[in-house]
Design an enzyme around this catalytic site. Structure first.
Site, PDB file in Angstrom:
ATOM      1  N   GLY A 293     -10.979  -6.437 -42.934  1.00 53.20           N
ATOM      2  CA  GLY A 293     -10.378  -7.342 -42.600  1.00 53.20           C
ATOM      3  C   GLY A 293     -10.931  -8.603 -43.322  1.00 53.20           C
ATOM      4  O   GLY A 293     -10.981  -8.801 -43.880  1.00 53.20           O
ATOM      5  N   CYS A 362     -13.134 -30.898 -23.944  1.00 53.89           N
ATOM      6  CA  CYS A 362     -13.929 -31.298 -23.513  1.00 53.89           C
ATOM      7  C   CYS A 362     -14.668 -29.938 -22.645  1.00 53.89           C
ATOM      8  O   CYS A 362     -14.182 -29.292 -21.320  1.00 53.89           O
ATOM      9  CB  CYS A 362     -13.070 -31.705 -22.115  1.00 53.89           C
ATOM     10  SG  CYS A 362     -11.844 -33.373 -23.060  1.00 53.89           S
TER      11      CYS A 362
HETATM   12  C1  PLP Z   1      -9.132  -5.531 -36.184  1.00 54.14           C
HETATM   13  C2  PLP Z   1      -9.129  -4.821 -36.842  1.00 54.14           C
HETATM   14  C3  PLP Z   1      -9.089  -4.025 -38.347  1.00 54.14           C
HETATM   15  C4  PLP Z   1     -10.003  -5.315 -38.815  1.00 54.14           C
HETATM   16  O1  PLP Z   1     -11.726  -5.186 -38.690  1.00 54.14           O
HETATM   17  P1  PLP Z   1     -12.390  -6.314 -39.467  1.00 54.14           P
HETATM   18  O2  PLP Z   1     -13.869  -6.285 -38.432  1.00 54.14           O
HETATM   19  O3  PLP Z   1     -11.883  -7.995 -39.922  1.00 54.14           O
HETATM   20  O4  PLP Z   1     -12.455  -5.672 -40.706  1.00 54.14           O
HETATM   21  C5  PLP Z   1      -8.447  -2.513 -38.290  1.00 54.14           C
HETATM   22  N1  PLP Z   1      -7.622  -2.162 -38.406  1.00 54.14           N
HETATM   23  C6  PLP Z   1      -8.027  -2.543 -36.880  1.00 54.14           C
HETATM   24  C7  PLP Z   1      -6.724  -1.190 -36.293  1.00 54.14           C
HETATM   25  C8  PLP Z   1      -8.190  -3.355 -36.566  1.00 54.14           C
HETATM   26  O5  PLP Z   1      -7.737  -3.811 -34.634  1.00 54.14           O
END
Ligand code: PLP
Length: 437
Positions: A293, A362
């Site tokens: 991600g 705030c």
């Molecule tokens: C959040 C998540 C990812 C990605 O995590 P990153 O740290 O953004 O790479 C992948 N798989 C699952 C199931 C997640 O919850």
């Protein structure tokens, strides 16, 4: 001076991203402003994809974990790069549907999917539903049967691995809120229940051990545990799984203090481990899925702010106050996430003293960066916070009824708005004044 990967300095000495002058972007589109470099997003996609091809013959799929940054234009980029999409809510799923994303490459996560969300997923024929818990298996089976559909599922497993990262983003230990426990037999039992369900097609197992990981060891441990479990499922239940999904969490260089990981050698190690573990047990390597991600989008983004005032100094904290803050980037507030900042018109300006970059909400805790060495800054300056492409827009709120900033996509000197700036009408859109008031 630290420049995140998407950035350079142009002939005017200004910060440049995607061939666009950051000062000009702020002038033209206003601040706060999220800016994302399309070229770098695409290069990150292809480096994951190419590594899986090189080390695993492409037997698998890279899924972009869309919660890091989810918008219809982003889904289009992911689709055109040939990746799959991991969604974790009805809203993320709906975004994918509306963008025209191929549904067979959508993987639906979440540890408490509602009936409405499951129905949306089943009706749209998503590629996989990742089953988090026993109740969910029964719910998915009941709803799929009701709709006369068969659904392909994988099971989220807690492999019992401590990924040694921030507590808020550790997800693979046995006491995590996500997934089925391996060590007490829960995972095996739930999969055996699924085996008896007519509308459930068991495809594989999944784990995600945490985020912002820089070491290969926990991934290798997860790969070993998962292949071992795959083998156990085969022996005890006679079910041959087609795929294992080892999640995401690949570390990102947010600041100079972070190291950078070499994606190709990381993926290579993971692939080798899976193949070796399979060979030891005499089983055919399953398809391998990974879910990056942040590593796809974090370094590709910056946020531009206008400095409103500078306070303190002379023995007191120097505060640089900007026109955004925790509403557009809550990550410092959530887990003291570190960031770096530069002046867009003079990124190489020498630091004079430490300062705290604070927002306009705030809350005294509304901090973006605490104690960072900064140059002279004056009101009206454009400040860029770096590597904000992940979990900034997606975690933003309307706290203090602040409209959310626009998101720009830049490439080869061209800027396009992909999420438009909210206005005050957006702020009151859902307010209702009852007749008797
Ligand atoms: C959040 C998540 C990812 C990605 O995590 P990153 O740290 O953004 O790479 C992948 N798989 C699952 C199931 C997640 O919850």
């Amino acid at each position: 001076m630290f420049l995140s990967e998407a950035l350079s300095i142009n002939s005017k000495g200004h910060l440049e991203i995607g061939g666009c002058d950051a000062v000009e972007l702020a002038r033209e589109f206003g601040t706060p402003l999220y800016v994302m470099d399309e070229g770098l997003i695409r290069r990150n996609c292809s480096s994951f994809r190419d590594s899986l091809m090189k080390h695993y013959g492409g037997n698998g799929l890279i899924l972009y974990a869309s919660k890091a940054f989810c918008a219809m234009a982003m889904c289009r980029i992911i689709e055109s790069e040939g990746l799959g999409l991991d969604v974790a809510s009805g809203g993320e799923l709906y975004t994918a549907i509306k963008s025209g994303f191929s549904m067979e490459r959508v993987y639906f996560h979440g540890n408490n999917k509602t009936e409405g969300e499951i129905e949306l997923a089943v009706e749209n024929n998503v590629g996989r539903i990742i089953i988090d818990n026993r109740e969910e298996l029964f719910k998915v089976h009941r709803l799929a049967s009701g709709l006369g559909r068969k659904v392909r599922v994988t099971f989220r497993i807690k492999p019992g691995i401590d990924a040694h990262t921030h507590d808020a983003v550790k997800t693979g230990m046995s006491n995590s809120k996500f997934g089925l426990t391996l060590e007490n037999g829960e995972a095996l039992e739930v999969i055996s229940q699924a085996k008896a369900m007519e509308n459930i097609i068991i495809k594989g197992i999944h784990c995600h051990i945490g985020s912002q990981l820089f070491h290969i060891a926990p991934y290798k441990a997860a790969a070993q545990t998962m292949v071992d479990f795959l083998d156990r499922i085969r022996k005890t239940l006679g079910v041959e799984l087609e795929e294992i999904n080892l999640g995401g969490g690949f570390g990102v260089r947010y600041t100079a203090r972070h190291s950078s990981i070499d994606i190709d050698s990381f993926i290579g190690e993971i692939c080798r481990t899976v193949k070796e573990e399979c060979e030891k047990r005499g089983i055919k390597p399953p398809a391998l899925l990974l879910e990056p991600g942040r590593s796809i989008v974090a370094p590709a983004g910056i946020t531009l702010y206008t400095v409103g005032t500078v306070k303190g100094g002379n023995g007191f904290n120097r505060y640089i106050i900007v026109d955004g803050g925790m509403a557009d980037n809550p990550r410092y507030v959530l887990y003291q996430a570190p960031y770096e900042a530069l002046l867009a018109h003079h990124p190489q300006a020498p630091a004079v003293s430490e300062a705290t970059i604070a927002g306009k909400s705030c809350e005294s805790g509304d901090i973006l960066i605490r104690n960072i060495a900064m140059p002279e800054v004056k009101p009206g300056d454009i400040l860029a916070v770096l590597a904000t492409g992940a979990y900034n827009y997606s975690m933003s709120s309307n706290y203090n009824r602040l409209p959310r900033p626009a998101v720009l996509l830049v490439r080869n000197g061209r800027a396009r708005v992909i999420v438009k700036r909210e206005d005050y009408e957006d702020i009151v859109r859902n307010d209702i004044i009852p007749d008797d008031l």
